[in-house]
Write an enzyme that holds these catalytic residues in place. Sequence first.
Site, PDB file in Angstrom:
ATOM      1  N   ALA A 286     -13.668  -5.642 -22.260  1.00 55.65           N
ATOM      2  CA  ALA A 286     -14.710  -5.095 -23.130  1.00 55.65           C
ATOM      3  C   ALA A 286     -14.415  -3.622 -23.398  1.00 55.65           C
ATOM      4  O   ALA A 286     -13.709  -2.973 -22.629  1.00 55.65           O
ATOM      5  CB  ALA A 286     -16.064  -5.248 -22.454  1.00 55.65           C
TER       6      ALA A 286
ATOM      7  N   GLY B 272     -13.066  -8.898 -19.918  1.00 56.34           N
ATOM      8  CA  GLY B 272     -13.350  -9.784 -21.047  1.00 56.34           C
ATOM      9  C   GLY B 272     -12.093 -10.381 -21.658  1.00 56.34           C
ATOM     10  O   GLY B 272     -12.143 -11.437 -22.291  1.00 56.34           O
TER      11      GLY B 272
ATOM     12  N   GLU C  19     -11.402 -13.242 -19.474  1.00 54.17           N
ATOM     13  CA  GLU C  19     -12.507 -14.199 -19.670  1.00 54.17           C
ATOM     14  C   GLU C  19     -12.324 -14.980 -20.971  1.00 54.17           C
ATOM     15  O   GLU C  19     -12.617 -16.172 -21.032  1.00 54.17           O
ATOM     16  CB  GLU C  19     -13.845 -13.455 -19.646  1.00 54.17           C
ATOM     17  CG  GLU C  19     -14.160 -12.948 -18.236  1.00 54.17           C
ATOM     18  CD  GLU C  19     -15.406 -12.087 -18.185  1.00 54.17           C
ATOM     19  OE1 GLU C  19     -15.426 -11.046 -18.880  1.00 54.17           O
ATOM     20  OE2 GLU C  19     -16.353 -12.466 -17.485  1.00 54.17           O
TER      21      GLU C  19
ATOM     22  N   GLU D 201     -13.963  -5.464 -13.343  1.00 51.17           N
ATOM     23  CA  GLU D 201     -15.267  -4.886 -13.687  1.00 51.17           C
ATOM     24  C   GLU D 201     -15.920  -4.135 -12.537  1.00 51.17           C
ATOM     25  O   GLU D 201     -16.581  -3.112 -12.738  1.00 51.17           O
ATOM     26  CB  GLU D 201     -16.222  -5.994 -14.183  1.00 51.17           C
ATOM     27  CG  GLU D 201     -15.935  -6.499 -15.587  1.00 51.17           C
ATOM     28  CD  GLU D 201     -14.896  -7.610 -15.670  1.00 51.17           C
ATOM     29  OE1 GLU D 201     -14.139  -7.788 -14.686  1.00 51.17           O
ATOM     30  OE2 GLU D 201     -14.833  -8.288 -16.701  1.00 51.17           O
TER      31      GLU D 201
END
Length: 700
Positions: free
Chosen positions: A65, A103, A106, A126
């Site tokens: 992200a 992300g 992911e 994270e």
Amino acid sequence: MADDTVVRFEVQDGIGVITVDYPPVNALGPGVGEGIVAAVEQGEADPAVAAMVLMGAGRSFIAGADIRRFGKPRATPKRRSYDALEASSKPVVAAIHGYALGGGLENALCCHYRIAVPGAKVGLPEVLIGILPGGGGTQRLPRLIGPKAALEMIVSGRHVPAPEAKALGIIDEIVEGRDLRAEAIAYAKRIATLRPLPRVRDMTVKQADPGLFDTMRQSIARRARNQKAPYHCIAAVEAAVTQPFEEGLRTERRLFEELENSEEARALRYAFFAEREVARLPFLPKDLPLPEIRTAAVVGAGTMGGGIAMSFADHGIPVKLLDASPEALARGMGRIRDNYAVSVKRGSLAQAEMDRRLPLIEPVESYEAISDCDVVIEAVFEQLPVKQEIFAKLDAAMKPGALLLSNTSALDIDAIAAVTRRPEAVAGAHFFAPANVMKLLEVVEGAKTAPATLAAAMKLGRAIGKISAYAGNCDGFVANRSRVPFNIEQGLMVEEGALPEQIDKVMVDFGYPMGPFAVNDMSGLDVSYQTRKRRAAADPNYRGLPIPDRLVEMGRKGQKTGAGWYRYEKGDRTPHVDPETHRIIREVAAGMGIEQRSFTDQEILQRLLFSSVNEACKILEEGKALRASDIDVMWLNGFGFPRYRGGLMFWADGIGAREIYNQIAAWHQRYGARWRPAELLRRLAESGGSLREAQSPKSR
Ligand code: 3HC
């Protein structure tokens, strides 16, 4: 249509190739998620497309992200890329090079297959920025590789190399070819008709060993104290084991939302960007041609010189270690070998790696032997005449264009440069002990240091795995100078009645790995004793510290003598509170006519840290540091300041310049000149300005 500014979609040989192109590292910035959704939908709708590939342009797959978007309002997308990829009726292959983090991984876990080049790295880091994987990673990874391995990866946040990721089951295939796109298309063609599509969400999660999660909680208890994210990570993975998939996703979302704006997440995000900002020296001309550094030399085979040489070898740079004394050289090489051997024994270094690194360090006894090296770092005894003598020799011996760096922690760089005919090639390179472990490198600019020398020294630091931080030439430079007031208050509070163990407990509770007195005992009290004696001899007004002087004079030099501030059992480093220390403190304080009193924990914390905040402001005012955030980077990487508190100035901002100024002004009245408030602090207190955003005029 896909948003082709950040995500491209092209059809080649019946395969739809989705390329994320959001430099520099393909973070999931504005439009990227939406672009992936649109591309998947386009591929699904196109009858000519049998399967798809998701890959990244440039140096990486997807780094996660966009961290800059956290803590700010964001629109909820109509459809998330995770859902679009996973629900695709046509198979999608994630083709990974560089990094697939957060992300990024992911999204890859939502693809039906994952291939990677051997040098790729994957991870869910994270936790390192105070949050947890929020794109389903805590639910999918345990299904794919089992709860134990997933828990370890998510709680540590570590980057897993592709071969290990393959062994764990994250990657289906490592592709050796040079052209990842071609390999991915070939792979996609091979699997295009296979059905049913393998979806990680449909996998049954392996049973976890009873106690797995509690054992993990216990094992991180010390390291993760005062933090929420590591525990939330554990809770989210536990949910993958105990809850159905959709419910687990909701648990993950709830825990994610609790963390996103937490104090620790804000501090860790700040630290992430501060550590990147520190590399920028805005006053230097852009695109300076810099000398290539291919070979290095270190003068002085002591502990520091050896550690510096190891840093070069650890990063594949051949280094010559020079010492005039053959005995010192042999001892130094022995110490290096032992250090590596300890790492091998502990399992943190492969024997093959040690065998590769050690020969990169070549012991030499003459200046001639190092003359053609691109950089030399002097790391001899901290005395100006000694260093000057070495620099005169280096000036005579080194090839033109070589970088001449001094690992001094306090001496005047200009006085060192002045003995050479090339002061423009001289700068300070202040390493922190142990030099092969500590990340901080203070790069000190002298009055005559050339811009290219400064920039090359900063870059060199990064090449050997350090975080290079700029410092102007002044007593103690930036890191130690900002830390000295802390040390002074530490010493004075003991005279006034605070006990070492109380001060240590306050700082450990605050988040330091060890208290300052325990650290003193570890490094040995005799070094600072000698410094005090030297300073007292040079300055009749020097304020000494009679209590640690007495300890040293009694033979209590710290751990190595079995006693210092604390008492130690033979062969054990655990500090034990010692009534004898209490007696010495009372006796010396009485002799000095100081009345002892009790301290609150808050007073201890504030006296230690406010004094340093005040000094940091003076340093910025004088332009010796560029940004308050640089000082934070130094405290995080040089002094063990708890990262989840952002750094000295970030932490101070949480209290506010006004409150700190008022307290410092009060202490100025009570204790005198050493608490004179910095002008910058006064201004920020009046204007309500931010301490962490403070900059010196030089940085603009
Ligand atoms: N968001 C925003 N910017 C990022 C970024 C990210 N995730 N990752 C890197 N950048 C920026 C850096 O700030 C830097 O910008 P600058 O050039 O303006 O200073 C630039 O990209 C290059 O970064 P580095 O200097 O760090 O480059 P390196 O090659 O040394 O390292 C990296 C690359 C390993 C990817 C490293 O940048 C990194 O660790 N990035 C963070 C990865 C991360 O934490 N990902 C998870 C994000 S949270 C998430 O995904 C939540 C999800 O679960 C929902």
